[in-house]
Design a protein around this motif. Structure first.
Motif, PDB file in Angstrom:
ATOM      1  N   UNK A  94     -21.197 -24.858  -0.236  1.00  0.00           N
ATOM      2  CA  UNK A  94     -22.910 -25.601  -0.328  1.00  0.00           C
ATOM      3  C   UNK A  94     -24.058 -25.168   0.803  1.00  0.00           C
ATOM      4  N   UNK A  95     -23.334 -24.643   1.587  1.00  0.00           N
ATOM      5  CA  UNK A  95     -23.987 -24.312   2.659  1.00  0.00           C
ATOM      6  C   UNK A  95     -24.294 -25.093   4.198  1.00  0.00           C
ATOM      7  N   UNK A  96     -23.200 -25.948   3.603  1.00  0.00           N
ATOM      8  CA  UNK A  96     -23.257 -27.649   4.561  1.00  0.00           C
ATOM      9  C   UNK A  96     -22.584 -27.179   6.388  1.00  0.00           C
ATOM     10  N   UNK A  97     -23.035 -27.319   7.368  1.00  0.00           N
ATOM     11  CA  UNK A  97     -22.544 -27.361   8.256  1.00  0.00           C
ATOM     12  C   UNK A  97     -21.846 -28.513   8.886  1.00  0.00           C
ATOM     13  N   UNK A  98     -20.724 -28.458   9.273  1.00  0.00           N
ATOM     14  CA  UNK A  98     -19.867 -29.706   9.471  1.00  0.00           C
ATOM     15  C   UNK A  98     -19.253 -29.512  11.175  1.00  0.00           C
ATOM     16  N   UNK A  99     -18.977 -31.328  11.849  1.00  0.00           N
ATOM     17  CA  UNK A  99     -18.606 -31.128  13.252  1.00  0.00           C
ATOM     18  C   UNK A  99     -17.402 -31.916  13.137  1.00  0.00           C
ATOM     19  N   UNK A 100     -15.966 -31.913  13.604  1.00  0.00           N
ATOM     20  CA  UNK A 100     -15.048 -32.366  13.629  1.00  0.00           C
ATOM     21  C   UNK A 100     -14.943 -33.586  14.601  1.00  0.00           C
ATOM     22  N   UNK A 101     -14.449 -34.733  14.110  1.00  0.00           N
ATOM     23  CA  UNK A 101     -14.166 -35.669  15.357  1.00  0.00           C
ATOM     24  C   UNK A 101     -13.502 -36.176  15.205  1.00  0.00           C
ATOM     25  N   UNK A 102     -12.907 -36.740  16.417  1.00  0.00           N
ATOM     26  CA  UNK A 102     -10.722 -36.918  17.409  1.00  0.00           C
ATOM     27  C   UNK A 102     -10.699 -37.804  16.082  1.00  0.00           C
ATOM     28  N   UNK A 103     -11.242 -39.021  16.192  1.00  0.00           N
ATOM     29  CA  UNK A 103     -10.677 -39.586  15.252  1.00  0.00           C
ATOM     30  C   UNK A 103     -12.058 -40.593  14.450  1.00  0.00           C
ATOM     31  N   UNK A 104     -11.635 -41.052  13.416  1.00  0.00           N
ATOM     32  CA  UNK A 104     -12.336 -42.193  12.976  1.00  0.00           C
ATOM     33  C   UNK A 104     -13.261 -43.342  13.747  1.00  0.00           C
ATOM     34  N   UNK A 105     -13.351 -43.599  14.770  1.00  0.00           N
ATOM     35  CA  UNK A 105     -13.672 -44.830  15.905  1.00  0.00           C
ATOM     36  C   UNK A 105     -15.190 -43.757  16.205  1.00  0.00           C
ATOM     37  N   UNK A 106     -15.378 -42.159  16.677  1.00  0.00           N
ATOM     38  CA  UNK A 106     -15.728 -41.770  17.186  1.00  0.00           C
ATOM     39  C   UNK A 106     -17.135 -41.510  16.298  1.00  0.00           C
ATOM     40  N   UNK A 107     -17.065 -41.619  15.113  1.00  0.00           N
ATOM     41  CA  UNK A 107     -18.701 -41.907  14.136  1.00  0.00           C
ATOM     42  C   UNK A 107     -18.945 -43.435  15.043  1.00  0.00           C
ATOM     43  N   UNK A 108     -18.708 -44.034  15.862  1.00  0.00           N
ATOM     44  CA  UNK A 108     -19.161 -45.255  16.237  1.00  0.00           C
ATOM     45  C   UNK A 108     -20.513 -44.696  17.005  1.00  0.00           C
ATOM     46  N   UNK A 109     -20.002 -43.860  17.792  1.00  0.00           N
ATOM     47  CA  UNK A 109     -20.888 -42.923  18.934  1.00  0.00           C
ATOM     48  C   UNK A 109     -22.193 -42.115  18.037  1.00  0.00           C
ATOM     49  N   UNK A 110     -23.346 -41.967  18.802  1.00  0.00           N
ATOM     50  CA  UNK A 110     -24.330 -40.832  19.062  1.00  0.00           C
ATOM     51  C   UNK A 110     -23.825 -39.783  18.296  1.00  0.00           C
ATOM     52  N   UNK A 111     -24.969 -39.179  17.208  1.00  0.00           N
ATOM     53  CA  UNK A 111     -26.435 -39.694  16.537  1.00  0.00           C
ATOM     54  C   UNK A 111     -25.500 -40.635  15.298  1.00  0.00           C
ATOM     55  N   UNK A 112     -24.803 -40.836  15.023  1.00  0.00           N
ATOM     56  CA  UNK A 112     -24.257 -40.863  13.903  1.00  0.00           C
ATOM     57  C   UNK A 112     -24.601 -42.658  13.229  1.00  0.00           C
ATOM     58  N   UNK A 113     -24.576 -43.614  13.888  1.00  0.00           N
ATOM     59  CA  UNK A 113     -24.937 -44.551  13.766  1.00  0.00           C
ATOM     60  C   UNK A 113     -26.581 -44.575  13.014  1.00  0.00           C
ATOM     61  N   UNK A 114     -27.050 -43.725  13.932  1.00  0.00           N
ATOM     62  CA  UNK A 114     -28.593 -43.882  13.769  1.00  0.00           C
ATOM     63  C   UNK A 114     -29.405 -42.631  12.791  1.00  0.00           C
ATOM     64  N   UNK A 115     -27.796 -42.098  11.775  1.00  0.00           N
ATOM     65  CA  UNK A 115     -28.075 -40.715  10.992  1.00  0.00           C
ATOM     66  C   UNK A 115     -27.357 -40.397   9.886  1.00  0.00           C
ATOM     67  N   UNK A 116     -28.764 -39.423   8.912  1.00  0.00           N
ATOM     68  CA  UNK A 116     -27.548 -39.529   7.359  1.00  0.00           C
ATOM     69  C   UNK A 116     -26.209 -38.432   7.478  1.00  0.00           C
ATOM     70  N   UNK A 117     -25.699 -38.515   7.035  1.00  0.00           N
ATOM     71  CA  UNK A 117     -24.302 -37.540   7.225  1.00  0.00           C
ATOM     72  C   UNK A 117     -23.556 -37.837   6.005  1.00  0.00           C
ATOM     73  N   UNK A 118     -22.414 -36.527   5.764  1.00  0.00           N
ATOM     74  CA  UNK A 118     -21.512 -36.721   4.519  1.00  0.00           C
ATOM     75  C   UNK A 118     -20.223 -37.094   5.833  1.00  0.00           C
ATOM     76  N   UNK A 119     -19.569 -37.647   5.581  1.00  0.00           N
ATOM     77  CA  UNK A 119     -18.488 -38.507   6.055  1.00  0.00           C
ATOM     78  C   UNK A 119     -17.138 -37.876   5.431  1.00  0.00           C
ATOM     79  N   UNK A 120     -15.854 -37.415   5.452  1.00  0.00           N
ATOM     80  CA  UNK A 120     -14.887 -36.961   5.108  1.00  0.00           C
ATOM     81  C   UNK A 120     -13.172 -36.594   6.206  1.00  0.00           C
ATOM     82  N   UNK A 121     -12.977 -37.468   5.669  1.00  0.00           N
ATOM     83  CA  UNK A 121     -11.645 -37.732   6.185  1.00  0.00           C
ATOM     84  C   UNK A 121     -10.545 -37.935   4.858  1.00  0.00           C
ATOM     85  N   UNK A 122      -8.999 -36.637   5.672  1.00  0.00           N
ATOM     86  CA  UNK A 122      -8.568 -35.672   4.620  1.00  0.00           C
ATOM     87  C   UNK A 122      -7.074 -35.136   5.952  1.00  0.00           C
ATOM     88  N   UNK A 123      -5.933 -36.012   5.718  1.00  0.00           N
ATOM     89  CA  UNK A 123      -4.770 -36.278   6.889  1.00  0.00           C
ATOM     90  C   UNK A 123      -5.235 -36.456   8.229  1.00  0.00           C
TER      91      UNK A 123
END
Length: 191
Positions: A94-123
């Motif tokens: 669908x043309x979405x760009x992504x960024x891989x994070x090192x952990x779920x906890x990294x989602x607490x860092x900027x810019x994510x708390x003030x941004x819209x996003x789609x999270x996907x965690x698998x394996x």
């Protein structure tokens, strides 16, 4: 935190994790309660795997003033036994760009708390996709529906209730409350 069986499950084992207080996204929850959330998820994952198989975790992360295409603008993580690689293929298709994070906890860092996003965690792989604004409401439910070959719009939580899957999911998790840490965790039914 409250662990719920989705009232309109896309598949057997479709659960939701919600914070007790209102937050727009789990990025916001993690920025304030990272140890609690990560501890709970760490405790919960072995039970989920044992009962339903490898979980895919999804979230429509909402933020003030930004459209996330979520079904509700209250933080909630979806847990589903669905192939996350197939979900990735559709999101990327669908043309979405992504960024891989090192952990779920990294989602607490900027810019994510003030941004819209789609999270996907698998394996254990955490990926955040950036909405383009072209996605329909309940976008991630529609993506999972496509992976599961659920006809459009039957993935919509307001269109079809899979009562048999809901009842069976509740039966299968009946023993979980005694196995999860945290006195404030509730296991119940509803979305």
């Amino acid at each position: 935190m409250t662990l719920l069986a989705d009232m309109s499950p896309l598949v057997l084992g479709h659960l939701l994790l919600l914070p007790s207080n209102h937050h727009l996204s789990f990025a916001q929850v993690l920025s304030r309660h990272q140890d609690e959330v990560c501890g709970l998820v760490d405790d919960f994952m072995p039970l989920y795997r044992e009962t339903f198989g490898e979980p895919l975790i999804l979230e429509h992360g909402s933020s003030a003033g930004q459209e996330s295409h979520a079904c509700i603008t209250h933080a909630h993580l979806h847990f589903l036994p669905v192939d996350g690689d197939a979900v990735d293929d559709l999101l990327i298709g669908d043309g979405l760009f992504h960024r891989d994070l090192d952990s779920l906890g990294e989602l607490a860092l900027a810019p994510w708390p003030s941004s819209a996003y789609f999270l996907r965690v698998y394996r254990e792989k955490v990926r955040v996709y950036l909405p383009t604004g072209a996605q329909k409401r309940q976008y991630l439910r529609s993506i999972v529906g496509a992976v599961l070959a659920i006809e459009d719009p039957e993935w919509d939580y307001a269109v079809v209730m899979r009562k048999r899957d809901l009842r069976e999911t509740l039966r299968m998790v009946d023993y979980w409350p005694g196995k999860l840490r945290g006195d404030d965790l509730e296991l119940s039914c509803g979305e």
